[in-house]
Scaffold this motif. Structure first.
Motif, mmCIF file in Angstrom:
data_model
loop_
_atom_site.group_PDB
_atom_site.id
_atom_site.type_symbol
_atom_site.label_atom_id
_atom_site.label_comp_id
_atom_site.label_asym_id
_atom_site.label_seq_id
_atom_site.Cartn_x
_atom_site.Cartn_y
_atom_site.Cartn_z
ATOM 1 N N SER A 98 0.812 -1.217 0.000
ATOM 2 C CA SER A 98 0.000 0.000 0.000
ATOM 3 C C SER A 98 0.847 1.268 0.000
ATOM 4 O O SER A 98 0.383 2.315 -0.439
ATOM 5 N N VAL A 157 -9.467 -9.407 0.237
ATOM 6 C CA VAL A 157 -10.070 -8.141 0.662
ATOM 7 C C VAL A 157 -8.983 -7.189 1.153
ATOM 8 O O VAL A 157 -8.950 -6.011 0.774
ATOM 9 N N PHE A 158 -8.072 -7.695 1.974
ATOM 10 C CA PHE A 158 -7.000 -6.840 2.481
ATOM 11 C C PHE A 158 -6.022 -6.453 1.370
ATOM 12 O O PHE A 158 -5.542 -5.318 1.329
ATOM 13 N N ALA A 202 -7.693 -3.760 -0.602
ATOM 14 C CA ALA A 202 -7.646 -2.493 0.134
ATOM 15 C C ALA A 202 -6.272 -1.851 0.003
ATOM 16 O O ALA A 202 -6.165 -0.626 -0.146
ATOM 17 N N LEU A 250 -6.085 -0.230 -3.350
ATOM 18 C CA LEU A 250 -6.898 0.987 -3.396
ATOM 19 C C LEU A 250 -6.238 2.144 -2.643
ATOM 20 O O LEU A 250 -6.345 3.298 -3.060
ATOM 21 N N ILE A 251 -5.569 1.857 -1.549
ATOM 22 C CA ILE A 251 -4.908 2.891 -0.750
ATOM 23 C C ILE A 251 -3.650 3.390 -1.449
ATOM 24 O O ILE A 251 -3.289 4.563 -1.327
ATOM 25 N N LEU A 257 -3.591 -0.610 8.057
ATOM 26 C CA LEU A 257 -4.149 -1.742 7.308
ATOM 27 C C LEU A 257 -3.323 -2.999 7.540
ATOM 28 O O LEU A 257 -3.873 -4.088 7.713
ATOM 29 N N THR A 280 -4.765 -6.300 9.168
ATOM 30 C CA THR A 280 -4.608 -7.533 8.385
ATOM 31 C C THR A 280 -3.977 -8.632 9.227
ATOM 32 O O THR A 280 -4.464 -9.762 9.249
#
Length: 123
Positions: free
Chosen positions: A28, A77-78, A81, A84-85, A98, A102
């Protein structure tokens, strides 16, 4: 199951969950090639960890010591994310948060639903 086996299983899930949390955090916050290097390092670590704890082998007959397919959904899902971040202004504080969420979530999921082949270890 004795306490030696309990701690072995806990250590197995803790190490995998911790490195996955770090991987999500790095993905991320960083650009390639570091994010790709971290993903490759996680995959290599997971394979080496499975070999070390004797979770890969003929006696297991192709069934990895994992949880049901739900762990893949939770991990995706993580991972999603993290993607996306990535590149947003909040990535440098949201990435570590996150990663921590996680780590805790994956560990609790694996601790509850994970399959560890206990016959493969000796205490």
């Amino acid at each position: 199951m004795n306490s030696g086996t309990d701690s072995t299983v806990r250590n197995y899930w803790l190490a995998l969950s911790a490195l996955f949390g770090v991987t999500v955090s790095v993905v991320s916050m960083t650009d390639p090639p570091w994010s790709l290097i971290m993903v490759a390092a996680f995959i290599l670590f997971a394979v080496l960890q499975a070999i070390h704890y004797r979770q890969l082998g003929r006696e297991i007959q192709g069934r990895l010591a994992t949880a049901n397919p739900g762990v893949g959904v939770v991990a995706a899902v993580f991972g999603g994310a993290a993607v996306l971040i990535h590149g947003t202004p909040v990535a440098f504080w949201a990435g570590p948060v996150l990663g921590l969420v996680t780590f805790v979530s994956i560990y609790l999921f694996l601790h509850r639903y994970g399959r560890f082949h206990k016959g493969a270890i000796s205490n």
